[in-house]
Design a protein around this motif. Structure first.
Motif, PDB file in Angstrom:
ATOM      1  N   GLY A  54       0.684  -1.214  -0.075  1.00  0.00           N
ATOM      2  CA  GLY A  54      -0.103  -0.063  -0.110  1.00  0.00           C
ATOM      3  C   GLY A  54       0.777   1.153  -0.019  1.00  0.00           C
ATOM      4  N   ASN A  55       1.940   1.301  -0.211  1.00  0.00           N
ATOM      5  CA  ASN A  55       3.013   2.379  -0.291  1.00  0.00           C
ATOM      6  C   ASN A  55       2.986   3.065   1.152  1.00  0.00           C
ATOM      7  OD1 ASN A  55       5.140   3.715  -1.466  1.00  0.00           O
ATOM      8  ND2 ASN A  55       3.492   4.791  -2.874  1.00  0.00           N
ATOM      9  N   TRP A  56       2.857   2.689   2.178  1.00  0.00           N
ATOM     10  CA  TRP A  56       2.812   3.301   3.500  1.00  0.00           C
ATOM     11  C   TRP A  56       1.698   4.312   3.583  1.00  0.00           C
ATOM     12  CZ3 TRP A  56       7.122   1.391   0.901  1.00  0.00           C
ATOM     13  CH2 TRP A  56       8.033   0.723   1.743  1.00  0.00           C
ATOM     14  N   ARG A  57       0.470   3.749   3.261  1.00  0.00           N
ATOM     15  CA  ARG A  57      -0.662   4.577   3.093  1.00  0.00           C
ATOM     16  C   ARG A  57      -2.097   3.925   3.585  1.00  0.00           C
ATOM     17  NH1 ARG A  57      -1.454   9.815   1.019  1.00  0.00           N
ATOM     18  NH2 ARG A  57       0.634  10.860   0.268  1.00  0.00           N
ATOM     19  N   PRO A  58      -2.810   4.579   4.314  1.00  0.00           N
ATOM     20  CA  PRO A  58      -4.035   3.594   4.493  1.00  0.00           C
ATOM     21  C   PRO A  58      -4.844   3.138   3.664  1.00  0.00           C
ATOM     22  CG  PRO A  58      -3.940   5.688   6.067  1.00  0.00           C
ATOM     23  CD  PRO A  58      -2.863   5.730   4.845  1.00  0.00           C
ATOM     24  N   GLY A  59      -5.205   3.752   2.504  1.00  0.00           N
ATOM     25  CA  GLY A  59      -5.970   3.120   1.693  1.00  0.00           C
ATOM     26  C   GLY A  59      -5.475   1.939   0.750  1.00  0.00           C
TER      27      GLY A  59
ATOM     28  N   VAL B  37       4.161 -12.387  -4.932  1.00  0.00           N
ATOM     29  CA  VAL B  37       4.377 -11.970  -6.257  1.00  0.00           C
ATOM     30  C   VAL B  37       3.758 -10.441  -6.269  1.00  0.00           C
ATOM     31  CG1 VAL B  37       2.589 -12.105  -8.157  1.00  0.00           C
ATOM     32  CG2 VAL B  37       3.355 -14.259  -7.073  1.00  0.00           C
ATOM     33  N   VAL B  38       3.011 -10.003  -5.274  1.00  0.00           N
ATOM     34  CA  VAL B  38       2.610  -8.911  -5.384  1.00  0.00           C
ATOM     35  C   VAL B  38       3.544  -7.660  -4.942  1.00  0.00           C
ATOM     36  CG1 VAL B  38       1.068  -7.064  -3.883  1.00  0.00           C
ATOM     37  CG2 VAL B  38       0.000  -9.197  -5.058  1.00  0.00           C
ATOM     38  N   LEU B  39       4.381  -8.145  -4.177  1.00  0.00           N
ATOM     39  CA  LEU B  39       5.447  -7.254  -3.517  1.00  0.00           C
ATOM     40  C   LEU B  39       6.453  -7.345  -4.735  1.00  0.00           C
ATOM     41  CD1 LEU B  39       6.334  -8.136   0.165  1.00  0.00           C
ATOM     42  CD2 LEU B  39       5.166  -6.149  -0.951  1.00  0.00           C
ATOM     43  N   ALA B  40       6.842  -8.405  -5.549  1.00  0.00           N
ATOM     44  CA  ALA B  40       7.599  -8.292  -6.609  1.00  0.00           C
ATOM     45  C   ALA B  40       7.212  -7.387  -7.564  1.00  0.00           C
ATOM     46  CB  ALA B  40       8.032  -9.622  -7.188  1.00  0.00           C
ATOM     47  N   VAL B  41       6.102  -7.397  -7.992  1.00  0.00           N
ATOM     48  CA  VAL B  41       5.228  -6.534  -8.880  1.00  0.00           C
ATOM     49  C   VAL B  41       5.195  -5.028  -8.552  1.00  0.00           C
ATOM     50  CG1 VAL B  41       3.265  -6.078 -10.351  1.00  0.00           C
ATOM     51  CG2 VAL B  41       4.004  -8.396  -9.985  1.00  0.00           C
ATOM     52  N   ALA B  42       4.970  -4.888  -7.499  1.00  0.00           N
ATOM     53  CA  ALA B  42       4.767  -3.389  -6.976  1.00  0.00           C
ATOM     54  C   ALA B  42       6.028  -2.859  -6.331  1.00  0.00           C
ATOM     55  CB  ALA B  42       3.869  -3.378  -5.459  1.00  0.00           C
ATOM     56  N   SER B  43       7.141  -3.447  -6.323  1.00  0.00           N
ATOM     57  CA  SER B  43       8.474  -2.895  -6.037  1.00  0.00           C
ATOM     58  C   SER B  43       8.948  -1.808  -6.523  1.00  0.00           C
ATOM     59  CB  SER B  43       9.409  -3.981  -5.716  1.00  0.00           C
ATOM     60  OG  SER B  43       9.744  -4.378  -7.008  1.00  0.00           O
ATOM     61  N   GLN B  44       8.384  -1.500  -7.862  1.00  0.00           N
ATOM     62  CA  GLN B  44       9.085  -0.497  -8.742  1.00  0.00           C
ATOM     63  C   GLN B  44       8.484   1.076  -8.209  1.00  0.00           C
ATOM     64  OE1 GLN B  44      11.641  -1.167 -10.812  1.00  0.00           O
ATOM     65  NE2 GLN B  44      11.488  -3.426 -10.172  1.00  0.00           N
TER      66      GLN B  44
ATOM     67  N   ARG C 237       7.605   3.829  -2.190  1.00  0.00           N
ATOM     68  CA  ARG C 237       8.866   4.887  -1.698  1.00  0.00           C
ATOM     69  C   ARG C 237       8.670   4.910  -0.034  1.00  0.00           C
ATOM     70  NH1 ARG C 237       8.627   9.329   0.905  1.00  0.00           N
ATOM     71  NH2 ARG C 237      10.338  10.979   0.809  1.00  0.00           N
ATOM     72  N   MET C 238       9.508   4.434   0.573  1.00  0.00           N
ATOM     73  CA  MET C 238       9.411   4.412   2.033  1.00  0.00           C
ATOM     74  C   MET C 238      10.093   5.490   2.580  1.00  0.00           C
ATOM     75  SD  MET C 238      12.699   1.703   2.558  1.00  0.00           S
ATOM     76  CE  MET C 238      12.450   1.867   4.373  1.00  0.00           C
ATOM     77  N   PRO C 239       9.476   5.972   3.761  1.00  0.00           N
ATOM     78  CA  PRO C 239      10.028   7.212   4.503  1.00  0.00           C
ATOM     79  C   PRO C 239      11.436   7.310   4.429  1.00  0.00           C
ATOM     80  CG  PRO C 239       8.003   6.151   5.760  1.00  0.00           C
ATOM     81  CD  PRO C 239       8.325   5.349   4.704  1.00  0.00           C
ATOM     82  N   ALA C 240      12.169   8.374   4.161  1.00  0.00           N
ATOM     83  CA  ALA C 240      13.537   8.412   3.833  1.00  0.00           C
ATOM     84  C   ALA C 240      14.351   8.085   5.074  1.00  0.00           C
ATOM     85  CB  ALA C 240      13.674   9.866   3.623  1.00  0.00           C
ATOM     86  N   ALA C 241      13.895   8.481   6.519  1.00  0.00           N
ATOM     87  CA  ALA C 241      14.771   7.739   7.719  1.00  0.00           C
ATOM     88  C   ALA C 241      14.274   6.766   8.188  1.00  0.00           C
ATOM     89  CB  ALA C 241      14.899   9.172   8.490  1.00  0.00           C
ATOM     90  N   ASP C 242      13.573   5.903   7.657  1.00  0.00           N
ATOM     91  CA  ASP C 242      13.044   4.502   8.107  1.00  0.00           C
ATOM     92  C   ASP C 242      14.121   3.722   8.364  1.00  0.00           C
ATOM     93  OD1 ASP C 242      10.811   3.073   8.734  1.00  0.00           O
ATOM     94  OD2 ASP C 242      10.323   2.095   6.969  1.00  0.00           O
ATOM     95  N   GLY C 243      13.979   3.321   9.585  1.00  0.00           N
ATOM     96  CA  GLY C 243      15.020   2.076  10.082  1.00  0.00           C
ATOM     97  C   GLY C 243      16.511   2.762  10.660  1.00  0.00           C
ATOM     98  N   GLU C 244      16.675   4.101  10.396  1.00  0.00           N
ATOM     99  CA  GLU C 244      17.938   4.852  10.728  1.00  0.00           C
ATOM    100  C   GLU C 244      17.709   4.957  12.366  1.00  0.00           C
ATOM    101  OE1 GLU C 244      18.347   8.297   8.795  1.00  0.00           O
ATOM    102  OE2 GLU C 244      18.638   7.346   6.685  1.00  0.00           O
ATOM    103  N   VAL C 245      18.867   4.838  13.025  1.00  0.00           N
ATOM    104  CA  VAL C 245      19.147   5.089  14.456  1.00  0.00           C
ATOM    105  C   VAL C 245      19.327   6.616  14.550  1.00  0.00           C
ATOM    106  CG1 VAL C 245      20.469   4.674  16.246  1.00  0.00           C
ATOM    107  CG2 VAL C 245      19.971   2.879  14.821  1.00  0.00           C
TER     108      VAL C 245
END
Length: 421
Positions: A308-313, A399-406, A409-417
């Protein structure tokens, strides 16, 4: 008086710049996606003769199976929008299932839901302390919480449930929420569904499945999706929380308490995962807590959030897709699941036509090859083995993640300490 001659090529242009194509609003895109999905299912049902694709029973089962995935994904959305990767959703769900069962068999479903929220939030608090305060790698902390949630609930079940249920892996029976149906409307929809009219009966079956046996948990989940969108995208609090996930240093320079917003987001994430666990205990068909009942739904929820590209819808659409695939194989087995492959051929064919219209020849060629391969599988295999249909949601996830990966756009600082200053 002097005159200067201007080269016509140097004269200022009076031609207005080309207008940019206006993008459709998000609600319009979502509505078109729903209409497209219903059209695809109705067409596939008509061409294959499989009425189960759009039957009320399949849709009702899919809603129940999509519910924990949706809520777990919503928990992941809150955490990751604040820059914290929450792999520990599975463990927080496990804590929620145990808390709901422990409080439910003593006091009823509403206290069970509150207990699930508290237990899930405790898992979120632990994750926040590890990642935000002590700077532990987010993945390591999430995996540790998954292991800890399974271990703690196993110990607590042996201590508290075994004397009552005589089984350390299962709780006593837990009271469920009442369910509600629009009686007059669903009866009319049932008549339309039985008439087997092309399109009309399909829509009637889908609507009947959505309006029959509705639990308060379904209503709560729908309200939480809307509330998450409004809070995160329409309020000052949500803007600051999302800015923390994009650029925490810039947010701190503007006076935002980055640590506070990260803690709030991960606590809410854990609470939502706890509610996701409660749905597995309080929905009809489950006696109560059962060891291993989450069955990887926390990870699938995380995949639905990414889809869902980090969106509720978009998350709602991903959860519906995974829940539908799981519900179809539970209701109908491998023979009906083959019709989904036929539907995939139709979908890929539509994508190929779209790519040809856009003159993207390589993408169109790749889609055509995929469509031919899928049709060869459909033509040569009569029924998907039950060993594969059991893992249908997981295969759909890949399958869905492989198709949608292109387009993600994740949050820019996601996972950073993050460290202040």
């Amino acid at each position: 008086m002097s005159t200067s001659l201007m080269n016509p090529s140097e004269a200022p242009s009076t031609v207005p710049p080309p207008r940019k194509a206006r993008k459709l609003p998000g609600w319009a895109v979502g509505l078109l996606a729903v209409v497209g999905a219903i059209t695809l299912l109705a067409t596939t049902s008509y061409l294959t003769g499989v009425a189960q694709l759009t039957s009320a029973g399949t849709i009702q089962t899919a809603v129940g199976l999509a519910l924990p995935i949706l809520l777990a994904g919503l928990g992941g959305l809150w955490a990751e929008r604040a820059g914290v990767v929450n792999i520990g959703l599975e463990g927080m769900m496990i804590l929620g299932t145990w808390g709901a069962a422990w409080a439910g068999y003593q006091w009823g479903p509403w206290p069970a839901l509150i207990a699930a929220i508290v237990f899930g939030a405790l898992g979120g608090l632990l994750h926040a302390v590890a990642t935000v305060t002590f700077g532990v790698n987010h993945i390591v902390s999430g995996v540790a919480i998954n292991l800890l949630g399974a271990g703690v609930t196993k110990y607590l079940s042996t201590l508290l449930f075994e004397p009552v249920s005589n089984n350390p892996r299962e709780s006593p029976a837990v009271p469920k929420f009442d369910t509600y149906s629009a009686a007059g409307l669903t009866d009319w929809l049932a008549e339309l569904e039985q008439q087997q009219r092309v399109g009309v009966s399909d829509v009637a079956g889908i609507l009947r499945g959505l309006l029959t046996g509705v639990s308060p948990l379904v209503m709560i989940a729908a309200a939480l999706v809307v509330a998450s969108y409004l809070i995160l995208w329409k309020t000052r609090f949500g803007l600051r929380l999302r800015s923390v996930g994009e650029n925490p240093v810039a947010s701190e320079s503007l006076g935002v308490n980055v640590y506070l917003y990260k803690y709030a987001a991960v606590l809410i994430s854990g609470a939502l995962a706890g509610i996701a666990g409660a749905t597995l205990v309080l929905n009809p068909g489950q006696p109560g807590y059962l060891e291993g009942q989450t069955n990887g739904r926390g990870y699938i929820g995380l995949a639905a959030m990414i889809f869902g590209n980090w969106r509720p819808g978009g998350l709602l659409g991903g959860a519906a897709l995974f829940g539908y695939a799981d519900g179809l194989q539970l209701r109908s087995g491998g023979a009906t699941f083959m019709s989904l492959i036929y539907g995939s051929v139709l979908l890929v064919g539509a994508v190929v036509i779209w790519q040809l219209w856009k003159r993207r020849w390589i993408a169109a060629l790749g889609g055509a090859v995929a469509a031919v391969a899928l049709y060869a599988i459909y033509f040569s295999v009569e029924e998907v083995p039950s060993q594969l249909t059991t893992y249908a949601p997981h295969l759909v996830t890949l399958v869905v993640l492989a198709v949608a990966s292109q387009r993600l756009r994740m949050p820019a600082a996601d996972g950073e300490v993050y460290r202040r200053g």
